[in-house]
Design a protein around this motif. Sequence first.
Motif, PDB file in Angstrom:
ATOM      1  N   ARG A  96       0.802  -1.143   0.250  1.00 32.41           N
ATOM      2  CA  ARG A  96      -0.129   0.080   0.050  1.00 32.41           C
ATOM      3  C   ARG A  96       1.048   1.205   0.134  1.00 32.41           C
ATOM      4  O   ARG A  96       0.517   2.007  -0.640  1.00 32.41           O
ATOM      5  CB  ARG A  96      -1.114   0.051   1.139  1.00 32.41           C
ATOM      6  CG  ARG A  96      -1.984  -1.002   1.071  1.00 32.41           C
ATOM      7  CD  ARG A  96      -2.946  -0.574   2.368  1.00 32.41           C
ATOM      8  NE  ARG A  96      -4.334  -1.593   1.965  1.00 32.41           N
ATOM      9  CZ  ARG A  96      -5.356  -1.192   2.587  1.00 32.41           C
ATOM     10  NH1 ARG A  96      -5.534  -0.063   3.433  1.00 32.41           N
ATOM     11  NH2 ARG A  96      -6.348  -1.966   2.377  1.00 32.41           N
ATOM     12  N   VAL A  99       2.314   1.868  -3.507  1.00 37.84           N
ATOM     13  CA  VAL A  99       1.314   2.473  -4.223  1.00 37.84           C
ATOM     14  C   VAL A  99       1.295   3.746  -4.232  1.00 37.84           C
ATOM     15  O   VAL A  99       0.901   4.702  -5.100  1.00 37.84           O
ATOM     16  CB  VAL A  99      -0.109   1.674  -3.915  1.00 37.84           C
ATOM     17  CG1 VAL A  99      -1.255   2.579  -4.797  1.00 37.84           C
ATOM     18  CG2 VAL A  99      -0.241   0.181  -4.736  1.00 37.84           C
ATOM     19  N   ASN A 103       2.116   6.600  -7.073  1.00 39.28           N
ATOM     20  CA  ASN A 103       1.034   7.499  -7.578  1.00 39.28           C
ATOM     21  C   ASN A 103       1.381   9.109  -7.138  1.00 39.28           C
ATOM     22  O   ASN A 103       0.814   9.921  -7.756  1.00 39.28           O
ATOM     23  CB  ASN A 103      -0.201   7.183  -6.982  1.00 39.28           C
ATOM     24  CG  ASN A 103      -1.111   6.128  -7.406  1.00 39.28           C
ATOM     25  OD1 ASN A 103      -1.137   5.873  -8.551  1.00 39.28           O
ATOM     26  ND2 ASN A 103      -1.944   5.421  -6.679  1.00 39.28           N
ATOM     27  N   LEU A 170       2.571  -4.522  -9.491  1.00 38.13           N
ATOM     28  CA  LEU A 170       2.468  -3.107  -9.339  1.00 38.13           C
ATOM     29  C   LEU A 170       3.178  -2.456 -10.303  1.00 38.13           C
ATOM     30  O   LEU A 170       3.001  -1.400 -10.757  1.00 38.13           O
ATOM     31  CB  LEU A 170       3.241  -2.870  -8.046  1.00 38.13           C
ATOM     32  CG  LEU A 170       1.993  -2.684  -6.763  1.00 38.13           C
ATOM     33  CD1 LEU A 170       1.335  -4.230  -6.437  1.00 38.13           C
ATOM     34  CD2 LEU A 170       2.877  -2.183  -5.495  1.00 38.13           C
ATOM     35  N   TRP A 174       1.716  -0.107 -13.160  1.00 41.27           N
ATOM     36  CA  TRP A 174       2.266   1.578 -13.113  1.00 41.27           C
ATOM     37  C   TRP A 174       3.043   1.884 -14.643  1.00 41.27           C
ATOM     38  O   TRP A 174       2.605   3.034 -14.862  1.00 41.27           O
ATOM     39  CB  TRP A 174       3.548   1.635 -12.113  1.00 41.27           C
ATOM     40  CG  TRP A 174       4.270   2.880 -12.000  1.00 41.27           C
ATOM     41  CD1 TRP A 174       3.744   3.988 -11.557  1.00 41.27           C
ATOM     42  CD2 TRP A 174       5.359   3.205 -12.577  1.00 41.27           C
ATOM     43  NE1 TRP A 174       4.539   4.942 -11.660  1.00 41.27           N
ATOM     44  CE2 TRP A 174       5.703   4.447 -12.323  1.00 41.27           C
ATOM     45  CE3 TRP A 174       6.326   2.406 -13.189  1.00 41.27           C
ATOM     46  CZ2 TRP A 174       7.007   5.228 -12.591  1.00 41.27           C
ATOM     47  CZ3 TRP A 174       7.428   3.131 -13.645  1.00 41.27           C
ATOM     48  CH2 TRP A 174       7.911   4.420 -13.429  1.00 41.27           C
ATOM     49  N   LEU A 181      -3.844   2.159 -10.008  1.00 41.49           N
ATOM     50  CA  LEU A 181      -3.053   1.524  -8.911  1.00 41.49           C
ATOM     51  C   LEU A 181      -3.398   1.806  -7.574  1.00 41.49           C
ATOM     52  O   LEU A 181      -3.498   3.100  -7.332  1.00 41.49           O
ATOM     53  CB  LEU A 181      -1.676   2.061  -9.162  1.00 41.49           C
ATOM     54  CG  LEU A 181      -0.354   1.332  -8.823  1.00 41.49           C
ATOM     55  CD1 LEU A 181      -0.460  -0.101  -9.007  1.00 41.49           C
ATOM     56  CD2 LEU A 181       0.957   1.788  -9.107  1.00 41.49           C
ATOM     57  N   HIS A 183      -4.855   0.908  -3.327  1.00 36.54           N
ATOM     58  CA  HIS A 183      -4.756   0.041  -1.927  1.00 36.54           C
ATOM     59  C   HIS A 183      -5.690  -1.265  -2.215  1.00 36.54           C
ATOM     60  O   HIS A 183      -4.941  -2.321  -1.973  1.00 36.54           O
ATOM     61  CB  HIS A 183      -5.329   0.682  -0.862  1.00 36.54           C
ATOM     62  CG  HIS A 183      -4.388   1.713  -0.348  1.00 36.54           C
ATOM     63  ND1 HIS A 183      -4.617   2.409   0.881  1.00 36.54           N
ATOM     64  CD2 HIS A 183      -3.271   2.212  -0.924  1.00 36.54           C
ATOM     65  CE1 HIS A 183      -3.565   3.377   0.829  1.00 36.54           C
ATOM     66  NE2 HIS A 183      -2.859   3.384  -0.284  1.00 36.54           N
ATOM     67  N   ALA A 186      -3.402  -3.535  -4.283  1.00 33.52           N
ATOM     68  CA  ALA A 186      -2.139  -4.290  -3.594  1.00 33.52           C
ATOM     69  C   ALA A 186      -2.775  -5.101  -2.542  1.00 33.52           C
ATOM     70  O   ALA A 186      -1.892  -6.197  -2.483  1.00 33.52           O
ATOM     71  CB  ALA A 186      -1.521  -2.940  -2.764  1.00 33.52           C
TER      72      ALA A 186
END
Length: 205
Positions: A96, A99, A103, A170, A174, A181, A183, A186
């Motif tokens: 998390r 991520v 971002n 991930l 991305w 992307l 939580h 994830a």
Amino acid sequence: MTDTRAPDSTRRSERSRRAIYDAALALVGELGYTKTTIEGIAARAGVGKQTIYRWWPSKAAVLLEAFLDLAEQAAAGESEIPDTGDLEADLTLVLRATVDEMNSPAYDAPARALTAAGVVDAELSAQFVEKLLEPQLQLYVKRLRSAQKTGEVRAGIDPRIALELFTGPLAHRWLLRTLPLTHDYADAVVEYALHGLAPRPAATP
């Protein structure tokens, strides 16, 4: 009384270096890697072009060092993956956070620039892996080996392969930028990687 002490060149150099880091990261975010130049970085940082060339051979080298510094600041005080005895919870927490970092505009632009530059610059790619990626991957290796000792992960797995089940999805999402992307994503990656895709036996009443 007049202060006759000579200027502190170390402090001045550090200020210049910091200004160059900030300028490189800002320009890549605003203009993209291709349009970012040494001249532009120097102008934004308020230093001479030769100051940059004295410390770095190229704009790729400037950006790599600036990005490594950014990553070090972001990771301050977080040098390990938590080991609470609950591998799923620990990995969920870390993914998390990953991520959130991916971002972040501060991370996204320079990371994409370095990724693109590394495709055609083997030396830059090797440095990126050695200085940033490999130390991060070793944290996963260490946590997975700890989980092997406690029986949460079977003894025969290769941690270097296993960690890619968490980090690879991930990075893939991305890079593509076609799906969000989040939580929730994830969380699903951790669940699928740890528990697999095969049907689970029904709970015994």
